[in-house]
Design an enzyme around this catalytic site. Structure first.
Site, PDB file in Angstrom:
ATOM      1  N   HIS A 387       0.833  -1.205   0.000  1.00  0.00           N
ATOM      2  CA  HIS A 387       0.000   0.000   0.000  1.00  0.00           C
ATOM      3  C   HIS A 387       0.871   1.261   0.000  1.00  0.00           C
ATOM      4  O   HIS A 387       0.721   2.135  -0.870  1.00  0.00           O
ATOM      5  CB  HIS A 387      -0.909  -0.018   1.230  1.00  0.00           C
ATOM      6  CG  HIS A 387      -1.836   1.147   1.330  1.00  0.00           C
ATOM      7  ND1 HIS A 387      -3.160   1.094   0.956  1.00  0.00           N
ATOM      8  CD2 HIS A 387      -1.635   2.421   1.763  1.00  0.00           C
ATOM      9  CE1 HIS A 387      -3.725   2.260   1.151  1.00  0.00           C
ATOM     10  NE2 HIS A 387      -2.810   3.099   1.644  1.00  0.00           N
ATOM     11  N   GLU A 388       1.774   1.363   0.962  1.00  0.00           N
ATOM     12  CA  GLU A 388       2.570   2.586   1.084  1.00  0.00           C
ATOM     13  C   GLU A 388       3.532   2.752  -0.087  1.00  0.00           C
ATOM     14  O   GLU A 388       3.799   3.881  -0.527  1.00  0.00           O
ATOM     15  CB  GLU A 388       3.326   2.593   2.415  1.00  0.00           C
ATOM     16  CG  GLU A 388       2.432   2.598   3.658  1.00  0.00           C
ATOM     17  CD  GLU A 388       1.408   3.722   3.666  1.00  0.00           C
ATOM     18  OE1 GLU A 388       1.660   4.775   3.026  1.00  0.00           O
ATOM     19  OE2 GLU A 388       0.356   3.566   4.307  1.00  0.00           O
ATOM     20  N   HIS A 391       1.796   4.456  -2.924  1.00  0.00           N
ATOM     21  CA  HIS A 391       1.889   5.915  -2.792  1.00  0.00           C
ATOM     22  C   HIS A 391       3.245   6.415  -3.298  1.00  0.00           C
ATOM     23  O   HIS A 391       3.333   7.389  -4.046  1.00  0.00           O
ATOM     24  CB  HIS A 391       1.763   6.320  -1.314  1.00  0.00           C
ATOM     25  CG  HIS A 391       0.390   6.233  -0.757  1.00  0.00           C
ATOM     26  ND1 HIS A 391      -0.696   6.879  -1.305  1.00  0.00           N
ATOM     27  CD2 HIS A 391      -0.080   5.590   0.354  1.00  0.00           C
ATOM     28  CE1 HIS A 391      -1.771   6.641  -0.573  1.00  0.00           C
ATOM     29  NE2 HIS A 391      -1.423   5.855   0.427  1.00  0.00           N
ATOM     30  N   HIS A 394       3.629   6.330  -7.031  1.00  0.00           N
ATOM     31  CA  HIS A 394       2.829   7.417  -7.616  1.00  0.00           C
ATOM     32  C   HIS A 394       3.638   8.716  -7.549  1.00  0.00           C
ATOM     33  O   HIS A 394       3.764   9.454  -8.544  1.00  0.00           O
ATOM     34  CB  HIS A 394       1.516   7.549  -6.852  1.00  0.00           C
ATOM     35  CG  HIS A 394       0.483   8.361  -7.556  1.00  0.00           C
ATOM     36  ND1 HIS A 394      -0.816   8.475  -7.099  1.00  0.00           N
ATOM     37  CD2 HIS A 394       0.528   9.123  -8.675  1.00  0.00           C
ATOM     38  CE1 HIS A 394      -1.505   9.249  -7.911  1.00  0.00           C
ATOM     39  NE2 HIS A 394      -0.706   9.665  -8.870  1.00  0.00           N
TER      40      HIS A 394
END
Length: 595
Positions: A387-388, A391, A394
């Site tokens: 998940h992190e 980020h 991105h």
């Protein structure tokens, strides 16, 4: 999970983020701080003269921002490493003061630009040597009705530290001062309860351990309920004040309109999620049956329903699993993930006074993103890594592709890449582990992702809507009124099946995202978009990955709704939310069949 919370000095350096990639030491930070003060002071020369050379003024504004970002990132992450470090606290306070000074010193820029003839500004945004600043100019023109005079803008900017005070007070209370009761384990030994360890306890197979953690955590927040209420009330009223000052119709409009997100997106989410509450309760009834309990309590909602299947996930093993699961994203993507692991991007383990939870700091214009984790050796923590890093990737691709003024992406799309990583990884695990026990365990995890992200975060979004509407109507925000509203929401979402324990009324007090108003809804919309994106990537292959990379690389060069359209997703419609809910429904049927 460790039997005690370690001190930071006990953690090997390879598991800590390398803040020296920003500044070699505090002395270097201080030197950069002094230089930034000079840059800010020099910018004031444009005051009253922006129209004479608007290009130079705009460039100087962003040059000052380039100086400030690393100063703030270094200080905030240093404090997050150990919130009890008074020297780090002082650095963060200085960094915040610098931000306020910069905002105050540059408050004249937009009013003076907007005082120019609008056609000249439009023409300016279209000139080739101003291409990097076109988004800034276009968004500024869109917000012209909410722009104030120079003096008013300066006054609001001077309030920066005061506006951020509720969040800072809450952070210091919950990360440093709050102490929770120890948990008594089945063998009679004691284990510390913190926000960092709560996740493991609330997932524990032993019901009494879950109950102790739940009651210990929620009960402790309740003891500080009046203080937290006062802090949150001040935050809500500050949101309302800023909205009123800028002539927005509501605090929610003030949060969403500048991002070019229609408020209907928020309302569509709540509406569709309510449509599927019967499916949620069908899942909860199955949970009650599988756990074989007479009553399903709120502390029974997180433990795995498949009891005899364990996935021990030490950090190295978890990271390797993430690399395997994200192979469809491309080799260059995986190479960057390995770099993150091996080159000081990530702070891995929970330590004394470390900020709880997990986040990625995209560090626009800097060396690379940084990731804070509080790793426990379980599957949830493996998904948190994915998940992190979503980020971070991105941010990495936006920083790589877009010029500095357009590299930052909207809050609305901030959770898409992270949850897309999780969805792709989940599909990989379902294929890699075909045994029924494994399938059941993973499907349970996927269902929990929907429950905790789509349903739970939408419930949080409803709470924010209610609290801000109360403030707008002049209704008092008391501990009783806020807790009553939160308890009623839990009854709406879970009450058909669960015993809604009285102490759950305190849970709103432990949600730090509430101090960044009208943000939590993007977790839910992000998951819905990510489910569709992951499906496209896994079925269409390289062409879908190329489209997805366009989205990752867009930054703020296009509005967030349009950025998602680059990858084939239209979030202005409720249909992606309904499609995601149909996946939830289908996953529940698969889970029943496997069981």
């Amino acid at each position: 999970m460790a039997d005690k919370i370690r001190k930071r000095s006990e953690i090997p350096d390879k598991y800590k983020w390398r803040l020296s990639d920003i500044f070699a030491d505090v002395a270097a930070w201080e030197a950069a701080y002094a230089e930034a003060e000079k840059v800010i002071a020099a910018f004031s020369a444009f005051d009253g003269k922006v129209a004479e050379d608007p290009k130079a003024a705009i460039r100087a504004y962003f040059e000052a921002e380039k100086h400030i970002i690393p100063i703030y990132c270094y200080a905030s992450m240093l404090k997050d490493s150990d919130n009890g470090d008074t020297a780090a606290q002082a650095l963060e306070q200085k960094a915040i003061a610098l931000l306020v000074k910069a905002q105050t010193a540059s408050a004249f820029l937009e009013p003076e630009l907007l005082a120019m003839d609008e056609s000249k500004l439009v023409a300016l945004s279209q000139e080739s040597d101003m291409e990097d600043y076109s988004t800034f100019l276009k968004e500024m023109l869109l917000q012209k009705p909410h722009s104030l005079s120079k003096d008013q803008e300066r006054l609001l900017a001077m309030m920066g530290e005061i506006a951020g005070a509720p969040d800072n007070i809450y952070s210091m209370l919950t990360n440093v001062d709050l102490k929770f009761p120890d948990i008594t384990l089945t063998d009679g030994s004691k284990a510390p309860l913190t926000e960092g360890t709560y996740s493991s306890f609330i997932h524990d197979d032993q019901r009494d351990v879950r109950r102790q953690a739940f009651e210990g955590l929620m009960g402790t927040y309740g003891k500080f309920g009046n203080t937290i209420t006062g802090t949150y009330s001040a935050s809500v009223k500050m949101d309302q004040f800023m909205a009123d000052a800028r002539h927005f119709s509501s605090a929610r409009a003030a949060a969403m309109e500048p991002l070019q997100i229609p408020e209907s997106v928020y309302d569509n989410l709540i509406q569709v999620i309510h449509e599927y509450l019967p499916v949620l309760n069908e899942y909860l009834q199955l949970r009650k049956q599988v756990l074989a309990v007479d009553e399903l309590h709120m502390y029974d909602l997180y433990c795995p329903m498949v009891k005899d299947f364990k996935m021990d996930m030490p950090y190295e093993k978890a990271f390797d699993l993430v690399l395997e699961g994200l192979a469809p994203m491309g080799e260059d993507y995986l190479a960057k993930l390995r770099e993150a692991r091996d080159n000081g991007w990530i702070d891995v383990y929970p330590t004394e006074n470390k900020t709880s939870g997990a986040y990625s700091n995209g560090f626009r214009g800097g060396a690379h993103p940084f990731v804070l984790l509080n790793h426990n050796d379980n599957l949830d923590s493996a998904f948190t890594i994915a998940h992190e890093l979503g980020h971070s990737m991105h941010s990495y691709f936006s920083n790589l592709t877009q010029p500095f003024p357009e590299a930052d992406y909207s809050l609305f799309v901030a959770e898409v890449a992270s949850t897309c990583n999780e969805a792709v990884m989940m599909r990989y695990l379902l294929e890699k582990l075909p045994e029924k026990k494994a399938q059941a365990y993973l499907l349970n995890h996927f269902l929990e992702q929907f429950r905790t992200t789509c349903f739970r975060q939408t419930m949080f979004a409803e709470f924010e809507k209610i609290s801000h509407e109360m403030a707008a109507k002049g209704e008092p925000l008391t501990r009783e009124s806020l807790s009553k509203a939160y308890y009623k929401l839990n009854e709406t979402y879970y009450g058909e099946t669960c015993v809604v324990d009285e102490v759950i009324a305190n849970e709103w007090m432990r949600i730090p995202h509430f101090y960044r108003a009208f943000y939590v809804y993007v977790y839910a919309t992000g998951l819905c978009a990510a489910v569709s994106l992951s499906e496209k990537i896994l079925t269409e292959g390289e062409s879908a990955v190329k489209d997805y990379r366009k989205f990752l690389s867009a930054g703020s060069s296009v509005p967030p709704i349009e950025a998602l359209k680059l990858a084939g997703i239209d979030m202005s419609s409720p249909e992606p939310i309904r499609k995601a809910m149909e996946v939830f429904k289908a996953t529940l049927e698969k889970f029943k069949a496997v069981l």
